[in-house]
Write an enzyme that holds these catalytic residues in place. Sequence first.
Site, PDB file in Angstrom:
ATOM      1  N   ASN A  99       0.875  -1.181   0.000  1.00 47.36           N
ATOM      2  CA  ASN A  99       0.000   0.000   0.000  1.00 47.36           C
ATOM      3  C   ASN A  99       0.910   1.228   0.000  1.00 47.36           C
ATOM      4  O   ASN A  99       1.508   1.547   1.018  1.00 47.36           O
ATOM      5  CB  ASN A  99      -0.884  -0.030   1.257  1.00 47.36           C
ATOM      6  CG  ASN A  99      -1.681   1.252   1.430  1.00 47.36           C
ATOM      7  OD1 ASN A  99      -1.827   2.035   0.490  1.00 47.36           O
ATOM      8  ND2 ASN A  99      -2.192   1.460   2.634  1.00 47.36           N
ATOM      9  N   LYS A 157       0.126   4.240  -0.211  1.00 44.29           N
ATOM     10  CA  LYS A 157      -0.526   5.413   0.412  1.00 44.29           C
ATOM     11  C   LYS A 157      -0.349   6.642  -0.490  1.00 44.29           C
ATOM     12  O   LYS A 157      -0.286   6.503  -1.701  1.00 44.29           O
ATOM     13  CB  LYS A 157       0.018   5.649   1.818  1.00 44.29           C
ATOM     14  CG  LYS A 157       0.050   4.385   2.667  1.00 44.29           C
ATOM     15  CD  LYS A 157       0.235   4.667   4.115  1.00 44.29           C
ATOM     16  CE  LYS A 157       0.453   3.365   4.867  1.00 44.29           C
ATOM     17  NZ  LYS A 157       0.240   3.467   6.278  1.00 44.29           N
ATOM     18  N   HIS A 217      -9.443   1.209   4.980  1.00 46.94           N
ATOM     19  CA  HIS A 217      -8.154   1.357   5.681  1.00 46.94           C
ATOM     20  C   HIS A 217      -8.354   2.286   6.878  1.00 46.94           C
ATOM     21  O   HIS A 217      -9.112   3.257   6.810  1.00 46.94           O
ATOM     22  CB  HIS A 217      -7.104   1.919   4.714  1.00 46.94           C
ATOM     23  CG  HIS A 217      -5.717   1.845   5.254  1.00 46.94           C
ATOM     24  ND1 HIS A 217      -5.247   2.733   6.202  1.00 46.94           N
ATOM     25  CD2 HIS A 217      -4.702   0.976   5.018  1.00 46.94           C
ATOM     26  CE1 HIS A 217      -3.993   2.412   6.505  1.00 46.94           C
ATOM     27  NE2 HIS A 217      -3.644   1.347   5.800  1.00 46.94           N
ATOM     28  N   GLU A 269      -6.654   4.595   8.020  1.00 48.02           N
ATOM     29  CA  GLU A 269      -6.379   6.024   7.768  1.00 48.02           C
ATOM     30  C   GLU A 269      -7.584   6.684   7.127  1.00 48.02           C
ATOM     31  O   GLU A 269      -7.864   7.860   7.368  1.00 48.02           O
ATOM     32  CB  GLU A 269      -5.117   6.172   6.894  1.00 48.02           C
ATOM     33  CG  GLU A 269      -3.864   5.862   7.697  1.00 48.02           C
ATOM     34  CD  GLU A 269      -2.682   5.362   6.886  1.00 48.02           C
ATOM     35  OE1 GLU A 269      -2.710   5.444   5.644  1.00 48.02           O
ATOM     36  OE2 GLU A 269      -1.725   4.884   7.510  1.00 48.02           O
ATOM     37  N   GLU A 296      -5.378  -5.211  10.710  1.00 46.48           N
ATOM     38  CA  GLU A 296      -4.366  -4.176  10.907  1.00 46.48           C
ATOM     39  C   GLU A 296      -4.653  -3.409  12.196  1.00 46.48           C
ATOM     40  O   GLU A 296      -5.447  -2.454  12.189  1.00 46.48           O
ATOM     41  CB  GLU A 296      -4.393  -3.188   9.742  1.00 46.48           C
ATOM     42  CG  GLU A 296      -4.122  -3.806   8.399  1.00 46.48           C
ATOM     43  CD  GLU A 296      -3.564  -2.768   7.424  1.00 46.48           C
ATOM     44  OE1 GLU A 296      -2.458  -2.973   6.947  1.00 46.48           O
ATOM     45  OE2 GLU A 296      -4.231  -1.766   7.171  1.00 46.48           O
ATOM     46  N   GLY A 339       2.398   2.073  10.800  1.00 48.82           N
ATOM     47  CA  GLY A 339       3.353   3.169  10.648  1.00 48.82           C
ATOM     48  C   GLY A 339       4.047   3.564  11.941  1.00 48.82           C
ATOM     49  O   GLY A 339       4.682   4.615  12.011  1.00 48.82           O
ATOM     50  N   SER A 390       3.411  -2.300  10.351  1.00 43.17           N
ATOM     51  CA  SER A 390       4.868  -2.245  10.507  1.00 43.17           C
ATOM     52  C   SER A 390       5.570  -3.545  10.123  1.00 43.17           C
ATOM     53  O   SER A 390       6.557  -3.937  10.753  1.00 43.17           O
ATOM     54  CB  SER A 390       5.236  -1.835  11.939  1.00 43.17           C
ATOM     55  OG  SER A 390       4.745  -0.537  12.217  1.00 43.17           O
TER      56      SER A 390
END
Length: 253
Positions: free
Chosen positions: A9, A11, A97, A99, A169, A175, A215
């Site tokens: 991904n 991003k 996701h 985010e 996730e 991250g 991560s």
Amino acid sequence: MRKKLIAGNWKMNLNITDSEVLIKKLTEGIHDSYFDKCDVLVCPPFTSLMVTHSLLRGTKIKLGAQNLHWEKDGAYTGEVSATMLLSAGCEYVIIGHSERRQYFGETDETVNKKIKKALENNLKPILCVGESLQQREEGIFKLVVENQVKAALEGITKEQMKDFVIAYEPVWAIGTGLNANSDQISEMNMIIGDTIGELYDSEAAVSLLILYGGSVNDKNSEEIFSTCGVDGALIGGASLKPENFINIIKSIK
Ligand code: PEP
């Protein structure tokens, strides 16, 4: 052992030129024999989909997008539809996701609409679920993930689950450099599998691919891939570093 899915991904990173550079390094570095053990997928930003698609022609690397809108077309400024993604060469799409849930108001309801639209158009959804640090600390993480899965799949039939992928996730691991340990990952994979079994049946639970994301890098991937129930990984930061991404692929035993 069944094939794993290794998904990058990207991003909101890499312009068209940077994307070309990364794809060239990946196509040169990922040897044909690696595809015996896994499928490899890249999910660039919308602006790089077409160039990536043309560079991937003749290779085994697959293409996905990071989001879609649930309407077919119309006055939705800034949005991209399922048919647009198909015309850009996408086979997969990441949906929900964390985010997008955190910064763009994505809800279980919009996630569900997006999944329906993706499936209607034969795009394979990668549904992202996962708890926040606070939810883990409060001890409600299993319920949170179970509810996310149930809400996302409302109205989806067993037949539509054929090519379905769920990425577990944990938000606290995305991250941050922290990753869930093997026990935590296998516990959550079990919850997700049981939820699918409850919603559909054991056949649907067994055929579902469950990825881990948070991560993942070339130092921890071997252990993560050997964890019970892990069918691959959704990789953010490390997918932008070709050597790291290729080493992650190589670490599949
Ligand atoms: C992700 O973007 O889904 C992700 C897991 O990111 P990272 O690997 O950087 O934690």
